[in-house]
Design an enzyme around this catalytic site. Sequence first.
Site, short mmCIF file in Angstrom:
data_model
loop_
_atom_site.label_atom_id
_atom_site.label_comp_id
_atom_site.label_asym_id
_atom_site.label_seq_id
_atom_site.Cartn_x
_atom_site.Cartn_y
_atom_site.Cartn_z
N SER A 96 55.28 86.72 37.12
CA SER A 96 55.02 87.33 38.42
C SER A 96 55.02 86.27 39.53
O SER A 96 55.98 85.51 39.64
CB SER A 96 53.70 88.10 38.37
OG SER A 96 53.51 88.90 39.50
N ASP A 218 59.09 98.68 36.01
CA ASP A 218 58.03 97.80 36.50
C ASP A 218 57.64 98.27 37.90
O ASP A 218 58.47 98.27 38.82
CB ASP A 218 58.54 96.35 36.53
CG ASP A 218 57.49 95.34 36.98
OD1 ASP A 218 56.52 95.72 37.65
OD2 ASP A 218 57.67 94.14 36.68
N HIS A 247 54.30 95.71 34.42
CA HIS A 247 54.44 94.41 35.06
C HIS A 247 53.86 93.27 34.21
O HIS A 247 54.08 92.10 34.51
CB HIS A 247 53.74 94.44 36.42
CG HIS A 247 54.02 93.25 37.28
ND1 HIS A 247 55.30 92.89 37.68
CD2 HIS A 247 53.18 92.31 37.82
CE1 HIS A 247 55.24 91.79 38.42
NE2 HIS A 247 53.97 91.42 38.52
#
Length: 271
Positions: A96, A218, A247
Site C-alpha cells: 500500500s 481492491d 486491500h
Amino acid sequence: MGIVEEAHNLRVVGEGKRGVIVLAHGFGTDQSVWKHLVPHLVADYRVVLFDTMGAGPTNPDYFDFSRYATLEGYALDLLAILEELGIASCIYVGHSVSAVIGVLASISRPDLFSKLVLLSASPRYLNDVDYYGGFEQEELDELFEAMRSNYKAWCSGFAPLCVGGDLESVSVQEFSRTLFNIRPDIALSVAQTIFQSDVRTLLPLVSVPCHIVQSTKDLAVPVVVSEYLHKHLGSDSIVEVMPSEGHLPQLSSPDIVTPVLLRHIQHDIAF
C-alpha cells in the site's frame, strides 16, 4: 538500542545467505501483517521488519505531524533504517502506501534497492482527468469526517470494506485491532497524507526494477492503477493480478498471495 531502532520497533530475523529483504506494511497495520510470509523467508534471507511511524505499536510522541505531512518523511525514515542496519542492497517489499514510500526512497538512493515488490500500490487515489484512482474528493472528505467524529465506529466499518470479508473473519478482526491501536488524531493525519498524495510525476525517475502485485478486487486500488504504474515507471516492471480480494491480501488470502510474493522475490523480470 539506537533511536531509529527503538522508534520503529526494528526486528531482523533469519540467517539466510541470499540477501536482505525489507518488509514494509501499509496504513492501519503494523509489521505483524507479514506473519504468513516471514516463515517462508527466514531460511534463505535476512528479513527486516519495522513499524512505520504512527502505527499502533510506535510511540506517538515520536510522530512529527509536519514531517509526516508528506510521504517524503517516511521515505527518509526508510533510508535511515537501511543506514542504521548497514544494508548496502535489499529486496524491498512494500504494501500500500509503503510501496510508494519505497519508490520515493529508490529515486534518491537506487543503489540500496535491487528490486521493489509493490503490493496494492497506488500513485494517486483521487480521480483526475484521464486518470482513475478510485475516489472522488467528496468521498475522501466524508471518510475524513467519519474518522474525526467517531474513530472507533469508523474502524468497525472500514475494516471489512478494506479487507473484503465479514466482521467475523480473522483477518478483518486483525485489521480492526491494528487500526484501532493508532491514536485517532495520528490516524486522521496519516490518512489525509496518503489519500491526498500524488507521485505520478515521479514515476519516470524510478530506475529500480518493479514487480507490481495486486488483488483482482481492491476497494482502495482499482486494477487499472497497476497498469498505469507499469506504463509510467521509468524502470523495467511487471504486473501480476492475483485472484484474491481486498486491500490486505497477504493477511486475508495468504494461500494465494504468499506463493506469488515468493516468486517475485526469488525471480527477476524475464523478457
